[in-house]
Design a protein around this motif. Structure first.
Motif, PDB file in Angstrom:
ATOM      1  N   LEU A  67      41.612  32.854  24.026  1.00 23.33           N
ATOM      2  CA  LEU A  67      40.204  33.145  24.262  1.00 23.33           C
ATOM      3  C   LEU A  67      39.441  33.187  22.942  1.00 23.33           C
ATOM      4  N   ARG A  68      40.018  33.819  21.924  1.00 22.78           N
ATOM      5  CA  ARG A  68      39.356  33.877  20.622  1.00 22.78           C
ATOM      6  C   ARG A  68      39.185  32.486  20.025  1.00 22.78           C
ATOM      7  N   MET A  69      40.220  31.659  20.162  1.00 23.25           N
ATOM      8  CA  MET A  69      40.136  30.295  19.645  1.00 23.25           C
ATOM      9  C   MET A  69      39.035  29.519  20.364  1.00 23.25           C
ATOM     10  N   ARG A  70      38.945  29.681  21.668  1.00 28.12           N
ATOM     11  CA  ARG A  70      37.912  28.981  22.436  1.00 28.12           C
ATOM     12  C   ARG A  70      36.522  29.455  22.037  1.00 28.12           C
ATOM     13  N   GLU A  71      36.370  30.759  21.785  1.00 28.46           N
ATOM     14  CA  GLU A  71      35.065  31.283  21.376  1.00 28.46           C
ATOM     15  C   GLU A  71      34.642  30.715  20.029  1.00 28.46           C
ATOM     16  N   VAL A  72      35.588  30.569  19.111  1.00 26.52           N
ATOM     17  CA  VAL A  72      35.270  29.959  17.816  1.00 26.52           C
ATOM     18  C   VAL A  72      34.831  28.516  18.038  1.00 26.52           C
ATOM     19  N   LEU A  73      35.582  27.794  18.836  1.00 27.12           N
ATOM     20  CA  LEU A  73      35.248  26.401  19.112  1.00 27.12           C
ATOM     21  C   LEU A  73      33.880  26.292  19.788  1.00 27.12           C
ATOM     22  N   ASP A  74      33.594  27.170  20.720  1.00 22.69           N
ATOM     23  CA  ASP A  74      32.305  27.150  21.420  1.00 22.69           C
ATOM     24  C   ASP A  74      31.138  27.437  20.486  1.00 22.69           C
ATOM     25  N   CYS A 123      29.012  23.302  16.386  1.00 19.83           N
ATOM     26  CA  CYS A 123      28.240  22.148  16.884  1.00 19.83           C
ATOM     27  C   CYS A 123      29.124  20.919  17.089  1.00 19.83           C
ATOM     28  N   ASP A 124      30.025  20.670  16.158  1.00 16.62           N
ATOM     29  CA  ASP A 124      30.849  19.459  16.197  1.00 16.62           C
ATOM     30  C   ASP A 124      32.278  19.836  16.595  1.00 16.62           C
ATOM     31  N   VAL A 126      35.975  20.126  14.405  1.00 11.17           N
ATOM     32  CA  VAL A 126      36.747  21.373  14.333  1.00 11.17           C
ATOM     33  C   VAL A 126      38.160  21.150  14.837  1.00 11.17           C
ATOM     34  N   LEU A 127      38.287  20.494  15.983  1.00 12.47           N
ATOM     35  CA  LEU A 127      39.622  20.237  16.534  1.00 12.47           C
ATOM     36  C   LEU A 127      40.442  19.336  15.613  1.00 12.47           C
ATOM     37  N   ALA A 128      39.812  18.292  15.066  1.00 12.17           N
ATOM     38  CA  ALA A 128      40.520  17.389  14.152  1.00 12.17           C
ATOM     39  C   ALA A 128      41.001  18.142  12.917  1.00 12.17           C
TER      40      ALA A 128
END
Length: 131
Positions: A90-97, A100-101, A105-107
């Motif tokens: 959940l924390r990782m998803r919140e950072v990703l959310d 903007c790009d 971030v994932l790369a």
């Protein structure tokens, strides 16, 4: 001048970072031995949080699927929907959310994985049909 005097006497509260309060609520629920009510969460977190603030956070977490609730009498009892791995996700998803790009971030994240973690991720993606 009067305002400055009043401000000098009152301790400054530190503003929480984005998602920090949600993480505190989740951690508190995760540590509970059984489902608990919002007042119990409020007492454990402390810091002068209003009951309505705790309820708002719990409701947001419910919408995200991070907590569950069950009606008990006229109120609800709340539980963490996931263990430690779920909380970290959940924390990782919140950072990703919050970025903007998402692709960048994932790369960037993937390029920092160890070979073992990369193999694990590839295996997980293959087993879900995502690769």
């Amino acid at each position: 001048m009067e305002r400055q005097d009043r401000d000098a006497r009152q301790p400054r509260l530190r503003r929480r970072g984005q998602g920090e309060l949600e993480a505190q609520v989740l951690g508190t629920l995760h540590g509970a031995a059984r489902p608990v009510n919002a007042s119990w969460v409020q007492e454990r977190i402390g810091g002068g949080l209003a009951y309505t603030t705790v309820m708002t956070i719990l409701t947001r977490l419910l919408a995200k699927g991070a907590v569950t609730r069950e009606r008990v009498g006229r109120s609800f009892e709340w539980s963490s929907a996931a263990g430690g791995a779920g909380l970290a996700a959940l924390r990782m998803r919140e950072v990703l959310d919050g970025e903007c790009d998402r692709g960048a971030v994932l790369a960037s994240f993937v390029t920092t994985l160890s070979p073992d973690d990369e193999r694990l991720l590839r295996g997980l993606m293959g087993s879900t049909g995502g690769a």
